[in-house]
Write a protein that holds these residues in place. Sequence first.
Motif, PDB file in Angstrom:
ATOM      1  N   UNK A 161       2.407   2.752 -15.078  1.00 24.45           N
ATOM      2  CA  UNK A 161       3.428   1.751 -14.698  1.00 24.45           C
ATOM      3  C   UNK A 161       3.032   1.051 -13.398  1.00 24.45           C
ATOM      4  N   UNK A 162       3.172  -0.269 -13.410  1.00 22.66           N
ATOM      5  CA  UNK A 162       2.829  -1.050 -12.216  1.00 22.66           C
ATOM      6  C   UNK A 162       4.052  -1.846 -11.777  1.00 22.66           C
ATOM      7  N   UNK A 163       4.220  -1.993 -10.488  1.00 17.12           N
ATOM      8  CA  UNK A 163       5.362  -2.701  -9.909  1.00 17.12           C
ATOM      9  C   UNK A 163       4.942  -4.133  -9.590  1.00 17.12           C
ATOM     10  N   UNK A 164       5.790  -5.077  -9.925  1.00 19.37           N
ATOM     11  CA  UNK A 164       5.447  -6.488  -9.715  1.00 19.37           C
ATOM     12  C   UNK A 164       5.814  -6.906  -8.285  1.00 19.37           C
ATOM     13  N   UNK A 165       4.961  -6.509  -7.346  1.00 18.45           N
ATOM     14  CA  UNK A 165       5.245  -6.748  -5.919  1.00 18.45           C
ATOM     15  C   UNK A 165       5.373  -8.232  -5.581  1.00 18.45           C
ATOM     16  N   UNK A 166       4.670  -9.071  -6.347  1.00 15.41           N
ATOM     17  CA  UNK A 166       4.649 -10.494  -5.990  1.00 15.41           C
ATOM     18  C   UNK A 166       5.795 -11.288  -6.606  1.00 15.41           C
ATOM     19  N   UNK A 167       6.736 -10.630  -7.252  1.00 20.90           N
ATOM     20  CA  UNK A 167       7.854 -11.356  -7.860  1.00 20.90           C
ATOM     21  C   UNK A 167       9.111 -11.236  -7.016  1.00 20.90           C
ATOM     22  N   UNK A 168       9.951 -12.274  -7.049  1.00 22.15           N
ATOM     23  CA  UNK A 168      11.204 -12.252  -6.280  1.00 22.15           C
ATOM     24  C   UNK A 168      12.105 -11.123  -6.787  1.00 22.15           C
ATOM     25  N   UNK A 169      12.162 -10.977  -8.113  1.00 21.20           N
ATOM     26  CA  UNK A 169      12.908  -9.853  -8.696  1.00 21.20           C
ATOM     27  C   UNK A 169      11.892  -9.020  -9.472  1.00 21.20           C
ATOM     28  N   UNK A 170      11.261  -8.058  -8.795  1.00 16.43           N
ATOM     29  CA  UNK A 170      10.160  -7.312  -9.446  1.00 16.43           C
ATOM     30  C   UNK A 170      10.657  -6.406 -10.564  1.00 16.43           C
ATOM     31  N   UNK A 171       9.812  -6.238 -11.530  1.00 10.47           N
ATOM     32  CA  UNK A 171      10.057  -5.282 -12.609  1.00 10.47           C
ATOM     33  C   UNK A 171       8.864  -4.326 -12.663  1.00 10.47           C
ATOM     34  N   UNK A 172       9.011  -3.291 -13.480  1.00 11.96           N
ATOM     35  CA  UNK A 172       7.879  -2.424 -13.793  1.00 11.96           C
ATOM     36  C   UNK A 172       7.201  -3.028 -15.021  1.00 11.96           C
ATOM     37  N   UNK A 173       5.879  -3.022 -15.023  1.00 14.01           N
ATOM     38  CA  UNK A 173       5.218  -3.501 -16.235  1.00 14.01           C
ATOM     39  C   UNK A 173       4.375  -2.381 -16.829  1.00 14.01           C
ATOM     40  N   UNK A 174       4.476  -2.262 -18.121  1.00 13.05           N
ATOM     41  CA  UNK A 174       3.669  -1.289 -18.878  1.00 13.05           C
ATOM     42  C   UNK A 174       3.727  -1.638 -20.355  1.00 13.05           C
ATOM     43  N   UNK A 175       2.706  -1.266 -21.087  1.00 12.25           N
ATOM     44  CA  UNK A 175       2.663  -1.487 -22.538  1.00 12.25           C
ATOM     45  C   UNK A 175       3.839  -0.777 -23.205  1.00 12.25           C
ATOM     46  N   UNK A 176       4.518  -1.476 -24.099  1.00 14.84           N
ATOM     47  CA  UNK A 176       5.613  -0.877 -24.862  1.00 14.84           C
ATOM     48  C   UNK A 176       5.282  -0.883 -26.360  1.00 14.84           C
ATOM     49  N   UNK A 177       3.995  -0.793 -26.633  1.00  6.49           N
ATOM     50  CA  UNK A 177       3.466  -0.751 -27.997  1.00  6.49           C
ATOM     51  C   UNK A 177       3.966  -1.933 -28.838  1.00  6.49           C
ATOM     52  N   UNK A 178       4.157  -3.065 -28.151  1.00  4.79           N
ATOM     53  CA  UNK A 178       4.621  -4.286 -28.850  1.00  4.79           C
ATOM     54  C   UNK A 178       5.858  -3.996 -29.690  1.00  4.79           C
ATOM     55  N   UNK A 179       6.786  -3.215 -29.161  1.00  7.31           N
ATOM     56  CA  UNK A 179       7.964  -2.822 -29.956  1.00  7.31           C
ATOM     57  C   UNK A 179       8.816  -4.025 -30.346  1.00  7.31           C
ATOM     58  N   UNK A 180       8.711  -5.117 -29.564  1.00  4.42           N
ATOM     59  CA  UNK A 180       9.494  -6.315 -29.896  1.00  4.42           C
ATOM     60  C   UNK A 180       9.010  -6.967 -31.186  1.00  4.42           C
ATOM     61  N   UNK A 181       7.802  -6.617 -31.627  1.00  9.39           N
ATOM     62  CA  UNK A 181       7.239  -7.225 -32.843  1.00  9.39           C
ATOM     63  C   UNK A 181       7.604  -6.437 -34.109  1.00  9.39           C
ATOM     64  N   UNK A 182       8.048  -5.203 -33.948  1.00 10.44           N
ATOM     65  CA  UNK A 182       8.302  -4.351 -35.116  1.00 10.44           C
ATOM     66  C   UNK A 182       9.400  -4.927 -36.028  1.00 10.44           C
ATOM     67  N   UNK A 183      10.538  -5.429 -35.468  1.00 15.70           N
ATOM     68  CA  UNK A 183      11.559  -6.002 -36.367  1.00 15.70           C
ATOM     69  C   UNK A 183      11.049  -7.206 -37.147  1.00 15.70           C
ATOM     70  N   UNK A 184      10.000  -7.847 -36.664  1.00 20.52           N
ATOM     71  CA  UNK A 184       9.423  -9.001 -37.384  1.00 20.52           C
ATOM     72  C   UNK A 184       8.375  -8.553 -38.405  1.00 20.52           C
ATOM     73  N   UNK A 185       8.213  -7.255 -38.571  1.00 22.08           N
ATOM     74  CA  UNK A 185       7.224  -6.746 -39.519  1.00 22.08           C
ATOM     75  C   UNK A 185       5.808  -6.795 -38.969  1.00 22.08           C
TER      76      UNK A 185
END
Length: 324
Positions: A161-185
């Motif tokens: 996990x990496x922290x987005x230090x350079x963003x105004x509202x930082x998030x953690x970034x990491x691979x999520x196994x493209x889970x957003x693509x699964x509902x699209x088959x």
Amino acid sequence: MTISRRDFLKGALAGGTLLAAGAPAEARENKVMPGEALGLLYDSTLCIGCKACVSACKEVNDMPPEFSTEDHLWDTPLDISGKTLNVIKVYQDGTAENKDSEKDGFAFMKVSCLHCADPSCVSACPVSAMTKDSVTGIVGYDKDVCIGCRYCVAACPFGVPRFQYDKAIPQISKCQLCRQRIPEGKYAACAQVCPTGATLYGKVKDLHAEAQRRVAMKPGEYATFPRGNINTHDQSPHTARAAKYIPHIYGEKEVGGTQMLKLAAVPFDKLGMPTLPDQSFASKSETLQHTLYGGLIAPLAFLGVLSFVAKRNVRNDDDADEKK
Ligand code: SF4
Ligand code: SF4
Ligand code: SF4
């Protein structure tokens, strides 16, 4: 039933002392991944370093380019970061002439989240922004729940996990196994675009069987290797000579197992993968936490006594005021 202040004090302190000094809590077992868990098999010996997987990952996950050269012409990430979820690193030795050779050779290694069976990022997250799906086993992240404490960054044994230090509202970034693509088959973009099947997607149990098949192959013999999704056979297989694999499926046992498995012909520590125990870090840290929380009974009991005494005194003062 009434209890005298003296009895309460004695009981609370005795109980707290016993728990504080008592036997350590028993270590829990590693958690296991779901039976239908999804994952990746990365075979370093099939990887040609084309980095199509890096580009595809950026595209489908809407990640910006990252420049490591002066000209800023190409997306050239050197490591995973707040802008990059997946990179291919290169091992080199001596003259670096021979692929998959430890001496005077070179080899590739994919770096992204391994989707641990018993993930320490999930265990460490105090607000459940990191979660493990009960069906797919995918370790996902919820930016709307995350409080930016970065405990997951510190907890991950693979430094993922990496922290987005350079963003105004930082998030953690990491691979999520493209889970957003699964509902699209669809499935993991890195596996879908890989020309040689070096990155292969599918059910972990099938990827594991495929990894075992490869390790048992005779080095140098021609063999076919599935590409894309091992369960749907959506792509024609790749043909190549079998490498001299190291008889180690990385991720089979490390920290309780991971849903990304890796094969290589160069020792994994040379390829940047840490040597780790079979016991998950989450099981160790949770055992320690429970022991510490058990010990906290003593201060908590003391706090209870103080508030009990304080309330009694307040009530006595109130009573005294009413009698005036
Ligand atoms: S797309 Fe496949 S062959 Fe190309 S770098 Fe990625 S894993 Fe290696
Ligand atoms: S590799 Fe790190 S970030 Fe990925 S699931 Fe395991 S502990 Fe979490
Ligand atoms: S599974 Fe998706 S997010 Fe993860 S490395 Fe591959 S392309 Fe990137």
